[in-house]
Design a protein around this motif. Structure first.
Motif, PDB file in Angstrom:
ATOM      1  N   ASN A  68       0.751  -1.260   0.123  1.00 47.89           N
ATOM      2  CA  ASN A  68       0.025   0.240   0.055  1.00 47.89           C
ATOM      3  C   ASN A  68       0.836   1.267   0.085  1.00 47.89           C
ATOM      4  O   ASN A  68       0.377   2.298   0.171  1.00 47.89           O
ATOM      5  CB  ASN A  68      -0.784  -0.072   1.108  1.00 47.89           C
ATOM      6  CG  ASN A  68      -2.162   0.973   1.004  1.00 47.89           C
ATOM      7  OD1 ASN A  68      -2.691   0.876   0.144  1.00 47.89           O
ATOM      8  ND2 ASN A  68      -2.279   1.922   2.072  1.00 47.89           N
ATOM      9  N   TYR A  69       2.092   0.973  -0.039  1.00 50.07           N
ATOM     10  CA  TYR A  69       2.995   2.028   0.271  1.00 50.07           C
ATOM     11  C   TYR A  69       2.879   3.312  -0.901  1.00 50.07           C
ATOM     12  O   TYR A  69       2.494   4.537  -0.447  1.00 50.07           O
ATOM     13  CB  TYR A  69       4.459   1.777   0.061  1.00 50.07           C
ATOM     14  CG  TYR A  69       5.414   2.887   0.481  1.00 50.07           C
ATOM     15  CD1 TYR A  69       5.790   3.321   1.664  1.00 50.07           C
ATOM     16  CD2 TYR A  69       6.043   3.493  -0.805  1.00 50.07           C
ATOM     17  CE1 TYR A  69       6.674   4.456   1.736  1.00 50.07           C
ATOM     18  CE2 TYR A  69       7.190   4.736  -0.573  1.00 50.07           C
ATOM     19  CZ  TYR A  69       7.078   4.872   0.978  1.00 50.07           C
ATOM     20  OH  TYR A  69       8.284   5.821   1.106  1.00 50.07           O
ATOM     21  N   LYS A  72      -0.314   5.402   0.320  1.00 53.25           N
ATOM     22  CA  LYS A  72      -0.417   5.840   1.662  1.00 53.25           C
ATOM     23  C   LYS A  72      -1.006   7.295   1.848  1.00 53.25           C
ATOM     24  O   LYS A  72      -0.426   8.103   1.030  1.00 53.25           O
ATOM     25  CB  LYS A  72       0.807   5.570   2.523  1.00 53.25           C
ATOM     26  CG  LYS A  72       1.913   6.324   2.047  1.00 53.25           C
ATOM     27  CD  LYS A  72       3.046   5.957   3.273  1.00 53.25           C
ATOM     28  CE  LYS A  72       4.147   7.229   2.882  1.00 53.25           C
ATOM     29  NZ  LYS A  72       5.346   6.640   3.244  1.00 53.25           N
ATOM     30  N   GLU A  74      -0.423  10.839   4.165  1.00 49.47           N
ATOM     31  CA  GLU A  74       0.401  11.403   5.160  1.00 49.47           C
ATOM     32  C   GLU A  74      -0.474  12.656   5.348  1.00 49.47           C
ATOM     33  O   GLU A  74      -0.895  13.563   4.431  1.00 49.47           O
ATOM     34  CB  GLU A  74       1.874  11.758   4.424  1.00 49.47           C
ATOM     35  CG  GLU A  74       2.821  10.594   4.098  1.00 49.47           C
ATOM     36  CD  GLU A  74       4.101  10.908   4.280  1.00 49.47           C
ATOM     37  OE1 GLU A  74       4.434  11.947   4.934  1.00 49.47           O
ATOM     38  OE2 GLU A  74       4.855  10.066   3.608  1.00 49.47           O
TER      39      GLU A  74
END
Length: 156
Positions: A68-69, A72, A74
């Motif tokens: 999923n990086y 993601k 933030e």
């Protein structure tokens, strides 16, 4: 000593090491490259992860599954204690006022966390927040309008 008499500090300028200029230089014959082999040849570099011809680790391990990086979210996190210090009763807290008061930068979305004491009656609009922050705001008499959760499972 004059103002125009400038010199580099001692040890700042090193002499270039010249190799391959005979035995007497101390860097002759193999020119510091040892004896034979790939790394002694011109252009004899290896790539990152090279293991001498053995199958490298990154090729031995299976690459499966999903990460999923790249997707993601933030957030800039701001605690209620900081908001307590900068805002006065009755004010509205949203992304624009947080930037104006120096609590957030305009590039990354904001999430409010419930750390610190909170007693002021403030109106929060369109800002992600944790469940504990929402609870503290409502307990102090403030209101939360159109708040999206920031990925907390407690709110869902």
């Amino acid at each position: 000593m004059h103002d125009f008499d400038l010199r580099a500090p001692e040890g700042a300028n090193k002499k270039k090491r010249i190799v391959g200029r005979g035995q007497g230089s101390g860097r002759g014959t193999t020119s510091g490259k040892g004896n034979k082999g790939q790394k002694a040849r011109s252009g004899g570099k290896t790539y990152v992860g090279f293991e001498g011809g053995q199958m490298p680790l990154y090729r031995r391990l299976a690459h499966r599954g999903f990460s999923n990086y790249p997707f993601k979210k933030e957030f800039q996190v701001i605690n209620l204690g900081e908001i307590e210090k900068r805002y006065s009763d009755g004010e509205t807290v949203d992304a624009a006022t947080l930037i104006q008061k120096g609590l957030a930068k305009g590039t990354v979305p904001v999430k409010i966390l419930g750390d610190g004491e909170f007693t002021k009656k403030l109106n929060f609009t369109a800002v992600a927040m944790s469940a504990s922050a929402k609870q503290k705001i409502e307990k102090a008499g403030g209101s939360v309008a159109a708040a999206e959760n920031g990925g907390d499972k407690a709110d869902a």
